[in-house]
Design a protein around this motif. Structure first.
Motif, PDB file in Angstrom:
ATOM      1  N   LEU A 239       0.900  -1.070  -0.062  1.00  0.00           N
ATOM      2  CA  LEU A 239      -0.321  -0.322   0.436  1.00  0.00           C
ATOM      3  C   LEU A 239       0.744   1.442   0.394  1.00  0.00           C
ATOM      4  CD1 LEU A 239      -2.992  -0.559   2.921  1.00  0.00           C
ATOM      5  CD2 LEU A 239      -2.995  -0.609   0.238  1.00  0.00           C
ATOM      6  N   GLN A 240       0.566   2.160  -1.181  1.00  0.00           N
ATOM      7  CA  GLN A 240       1.675   3.071  -1.156  1.00  0.00           C
ATOM      8  C   GLN A 240       0.982   4.740  -1.726  1.00  0.00           C
ATOM      9  OE1 GLN A 240       4.128   3.820  -4.311  1.00  0.00           O
ATOM     10  NE2 GLN A 240       5.309   3.133  -3.089  1.00  0.00           N
ATOM     11  N   ASN A 241       1.349   5.065   0.100  1.00  0.00           N
ATOM     12  CA  ASN A 241       0.426   6.660   0.014  1.00  0.00           C
ATOM     13  C   ASN A 241       1.225   7.558  -1.282  1.00  0.00           C
ATOM     14  OD1 ASN A 241      -0.540   8.877   0.171  1.00  0.00           O
ATOM     15  ND2 ASN A 241      -1.714   9.131   2.286  1.00  0.00           N
ATOM     16  N   ASN A 242       0.824   8.467  -1.712  1.00  0.00           N
ATOM     17  CA  ASN A 242       1.584   8.935  -2.063  1.00  0.00           C
ATOM     18  C   ASN A 242       1.399  10.977  -2.680  1.00  0.00           C
ATOM     19  OD1 ASN A 242       3.450   7.344  -3.509  1.00  0.00           O
ATOM     20  ND2 ASN A 242       2.208   6.258  -5.515  1.00  0.00           N
ATOM     21  N   ILE A 243       0.616  11.043  -1.862  1.00  0.00           N
ATOM     22  CA  ILE A 243       0.029  12.365  -1.347  1.00  0.00           C
ATOM     23  C   ILE A 243       0.524  13.020  -1.296  1.00  0.00           C
ATOM     24  CG2 ILE A 243      -1.932  13.629  -0.580  1.00  0.00           C
ATOM     25  CD1 ILE A 243      -3.509  11.147  -1.455  1.00  0.00           C
ATOM     26  N   THR A 244       1.264  14.064  -1.183  1.00  0.00           N
ATOM     27  CA  THR A 244       2.175  15.417  -0.336  1.00  0.00           C
ATOM     28  C   THR A 244       0.747  15.793   0.792  1.00  0.00           C
ATOM     29  OG1 THR A 244       2.287  17.170  -2.295  1.00  0.00           O
ATOM     30  CG2 THR A 244       3.543  15.717  -2.224  1.00  0.00           C
ATOM     31  N   SER A 245       1.719  16.437   2.078  1.00  0.00           N
ATOM     32  CA  SER A 245       1.240  17.170   2.985  1.00  0.00           C
ATOM     33  C   SER A 245       0.523  18.029   2.771  1.00  0.00           C
ATOM     34  CB  SER A 245       2.377  16.382   4.010  1.00  0.00           C
ATOM     35  OG  SER A 245       3.545  17.823   3.325  1.00  0.00           O
ATOM     36  N   ASP A 246       0.842  18.906   1.750  1.00  0.00           N
ATOM     37  CA  ASP A 246       0.559  20.400   1.898  1.00  0.00           C
ATOM     38  C   ASP A 246      -0.742  19.903   0.508  1.00  0.00           C
ATOM     39  OD1 ASP A 246       1.121  19.108  -0.906  1.00  0.00           O
ATOM     40  OD2 ASP A 246       2.472  21.217  -2.229  1.00  0.00           O
ATOM     41  N   ILE A 247      -1.834  19.227   0.569  1.00  0.00           N
ATOM     42  CA  ILE A 247      -2.745  19.000  -0.425  1.00  0.00           C
ATOM     43  C   ILE A 247      -3.810  18.598   0.879  1.00  0.00           C
ATOM     44  CG2 ILE A 247      -4.453  18.107  -2.169  1.00  0.00           C
ATOM     45  CD1 ILE A 247      -1.839  17.048  -2.995  1.00  0.00           C
ATOM     46  N   ASP A 248      -5.246  20.301   1.141  1.00  0.00           N
ATOM     47  CA  ASP A 248      -5.970  20.227   2.155  1.00  0.00           C
ATOM     48  C   ASP A 248      -7.297  19.785   0.950  1.00  0.00           C
ATOM     49  OD1 ASP A 248      -4.558  20.645   4.278  1.00  0.00           O
ATOM     50  OD2 ASP A 248      -4.891  22.503   3.814  1.00  0.00           O
ATOM     51  N   ILE A 249      -8.445  19.363   1.348  1.00  0.00           N
ATOM     52  CA  ILE A 249      -9.377  19.094   0.701  1.00  0.00           C
ATOM     53  C   ILE A 249     -10.587  19.164   1.837  1.00  0.00           C
ATOM     54  CG2 ILE A 249     -10.007  16.557   1.667  1.00  0.00           C
ATOM     55  CD1 ILE A 249     -11.037  16.096  -0.968  1.00  0.00           C
ATOM     56  N   THR A 354      -7.550   2.442 -12.279  1.00  0.00           N
ATOM     57  CA  THR A 354      -7.935   3.331 -11.388  1.00  0.00           C
ATOM     58  C   THR A 354      -9.004   3.937 -11.188  1.00  0.00           C
ATOM     59  OG1 THR A 354      -5.944   4.005 -12.674  1.00  0.00           O
ATOM     60  CG2 THR A 354      -6.719   5.426 -11.191  1.00  0.00           C
ATOM     61  N   PHE A 355      -9.564   3.854  -9.842  1.00  0.00           N
ATOM     62  CA  PHE A 355     -10.507   4.922  -9.034  1.00  0.00           C
ATOM     63  C   PHE A 355     -10.620   5.920  -9.533  1.00  0.00           C
ATOM     64  CE2 PHE A 355     -12.305   0.248  -9.690  1.00  0.00           C
ATOM     65  CZ  PHE A 355     -13.438   0.746 -10.205  1.00  0.00           C
ATOM     66  N   LYS A 356     -11.122   7.150  -9.464  1.00  0.00           N
ATOM     67  CA  LYS A 356     -10.543   8.613  -9.678  1.00  0.00           C
ATOM     68  C   LYS A 356     -12.029   9.323  -8.584  1.00  0.00           C
ATOM     69  CE  LYS A 356      -7.695   8.817 -13.606  1.00  0.00           C
ATOM     70  NZ  LYS A 356      -6.848   9.824 -14.514  1.00  0.00           N
ATOM     71  N   PHE A 357     -12.056  10.100  -8.448  1.00  0.00           N
ATOM     72  CA  PHE A 357     -12.952  10.924  -7.742  1.00  0.00           C
ATOM     73  C   PHE A 357     -12.630  12.172  -7.498  1.00  0.00           C
ATOM     74  CE2 PHE A 357     -12.011   9.412  -3.512  1.00  0.00           C
ATOM     75  CZ  PHE A 357     -11.635   9.823  -2.813  1.00  0.00           C
ATOM     76  N   ALA A 358     -13.395  13.572  -7.371  1.00  0.00           N
ATOM     77  CA  ALA A 358     -13.244  14.766  -7.704  1.00  0.00           C
ATOM     78  C   ALA A 358     -14.046  15.195  -7.021  1.00  0.00           C
ATOM     79  CB  ALA A 358     -13.101  15.106  -9.007  1.00  0.00           C
ATOM     80  N   LEU A 359     -13.553  16.332  -5.922  1.00  0.00           N
ATOM     81  CA  LEU A 359     -14.877  17.248  -5.229  1.00  0.00           C
ATOM     82  C   LEU A 359     -13.369  18.429  -5.122  1.00  0.00           C
ATOM     83  CD1 LEU A 359     -14.168  14.940  -2.196  1.00  0.00           C
ATOM     84  CD2 LEU A 359     -15.928  15.339  -3.270  1.00  0.00           C
ATOM     85  N   PRO A 360     -14.817  19.353  -5.520  1.00  0.00           N
ATOM     86  CA  PRO A 360     -14.654  21.230  -4.687  1.00  0.00           C
ATOM     87  C   PRO A 360     -12.924  20.921  -4.440  1.00  0.00           C
ATOM     88  CG  PRO A 360     -16.852  20.453  -4.796  1.00  0.00           C
ATOM     89  CD  PRO A 360     -16.192  19.803  -5.049  1.00  0.00           C
ATOM     90  N   LYS A 361     -12.354  22.481  -4.687  1.00  0.00           N
ATOM     91  CA  LYS A 361     -11.531  22.965  -3.793  1.00  0.00           C
ATOM     92  C   LYS A 361     -11.878  24.287  -2.801  1.00  0.00           C
ATOM     93  CE  LYS A 361      -7.591  24.068  -5.307  1.00  0.00           C
ATOM     94  NZ  LYS A 361      -6.122  24.055  -6.093  1.00  0.00           N
ATOM     95  N   CYS A 362     -11.162  23.896  -2.057  1.00  0.00           N
ATOM     96  CA  CYS A 362     -11.238  25.212  -0.620  1.00  0.00           C
ATOM     97  C   CYS A 362     -11.425  25.954  -0.996  1.00  0.00           C
ATOM     98  CB  CYS A 362     -10.250  24.457   0.860  1.00  0.00           C
ATOM     99  SG  CYS A 362      -9.903  22.810   1.351  1.00  0.00           S
TER     100      CYS A 362
END
Length: 364
Positions: A239-249, A354-362
């Motif tokens: 399991l690999q989490n490649n998300i950087t720590s600077d992304i807020d949702i 690859t399952f993708k989902f998108a949500l509005p940015k803050c």
């Protein structure tokens, strides 16, 4: 990428001025517009993209509105509501339109208020009808899940525990551990299924309401990965989490965690031993995309359109023989759309999904 799909209206009229007026009025109301200048081109258009509503002129050369309407009944747009456009006030012309199956008519010259009101009404009726059909299909699916999958899972737990209870003094420790492992796995599967059923039930009854707040995406994904680390380890999957720590949702965290859990569980389920599941994120101007990627068995192209609907009767076992219900993906779709987002999948057989989902940015 457009997160929320706007209704598409096909306007069929051979007069440029009418097309221009109708397009301007309806575009200003936020609708997507498609234009055809003849019955023939309208038939070609619906084979490419199915509209949500058709405005059809009666008086056109070569193929008039009545003929076009009859021909539309033999296309993928056969169930799309049609409003006739007419300069005729004669009742027999209007009756003929209704006899063919039109839902309404609008007379020329166009009255803006009347036009927009009737269009909005029939789009709302169409969406309500589709929602009712979807709910009925979902209800049948839920009854099937409760009567089959839930019953089988609980039956397996009862059967295994009964055997263990009667023979525990005769079994060696490794055999007892094997039985307990099977009981634990079946209990966990039943618990996850009940969670999804309860979440879906709350959605339908309006008890699952949005509470949008700001969260750090990497932290939330790390927490979700921890829940599935043991299952991944059992299959020797990384399991690999490649998300950087600077992304807020900005999201409803309970809804979003439910989506992440379902997608991660599915990815592990359909990944071969020694495979990899990775989670990535992509920031755009208006939204954040989260990608749950695996290098597993993939999905056949013809099955992809059915994955997120109640019509999903696909029952493909995982690489370890795991079984699913399809309810999870349907729930994911509703939870993401309830937050103003979108979910989709890209897949290739024997290469992964690859399952993708998108949500509005803050908002800044």
């Amino acid at each position: 990428m457009e997160l929320l799909k706007k209704p598409l209206i096909l306007i069929v009229d051979d007069t440029h001025e009418n097309l221009q007026v109708l397009s301007n009025i309806l575009h200003a109301k936020g609708y997507n517009i498609s234009i055809s200048t003849s019955g023939k081109s309208a038939l070609e258009s619906v084979n490419t993209e199915i509209p949500d509503l058709i405005l059809l002129d009666i008086q056109m050369p070569e193929m008039d509105g009545y003929e076009t309407f009859k021909a539309l009944k033999n296309t993928n747009a056969k169930d799309i509501p049609v409003i006739f456009l007419t300069v005729f006030a004669e009742s027999d012309k209007i009756v003929q339109a209704f006899d063919l199956g039109a839902v309404d008519y609008i007379t020329k010259p166009f009255n803006t208020t009347e036009l927009t009101s009737r269009v909005a009404t029939h789009l709302e009726i169409k969406m309500s009808r589709e929602k009712l059909i979807e709910l009925n299909a979902t209800k049948e699916k839920l009854f099937s899940i409760i009567s089959h999958d839930l019953k089988n899972s609980l039956g397996s737990v009862l059967g295994l525990s009964n055997i263990l209870l009667k023979n525990i003094d005769d079994y060696p420790l490794d055999k007892i551990q094997e039985f307990i492992s099977h009981i634990h796995n079946n209990s966990k599967k039943t618990y996850e299924l009940l969670e999804n059923l309860l979440d879906w039930s709350r959605l339908q009854t309006g008890k699952f309401t949005n509470k949008i707040e700001k969260y750090n995406l990497k932290t939330e994904v790390d927490n979700t990965c921890m829940l599935y680390s043991d299952i991944a380890k059992d299959k020797n999957i990384t399991l690999q989490n490649n998300i950087t720590s600077d992304i807020d949702i900005c999201c409803d965290i309970d809804m979003t965690k439910t989506v992440l859990r379902n997608l991660l569980s599915n990815a592990i389920k359909f990944t071969n031993p020694k495979g990899m599941v990775s989670i990535n994120a992509l920031e755009n101007i208006s939204h954040v995309e989260i990608h749950v990627n695996d290098n597993g068995v993939g999905i056949e192209a013809e099955n992809i359109p059915r994955l997120f609907s109640a019509e999903n009767n696909i029952s493909t076992p995982g690489t370890g023989g795991e079984r699913g219900t399809g309810l999870g993906l349907m729930l994911c779709k509703e939870l993401i759309e309830k937050q103003g987002g979108k979910i989709w999948v890209e897949s290739e057989l024997e290469k992964g999904s690859t399952f993708k989902f998108a949500l509005p940015k803050c908002d800044e």
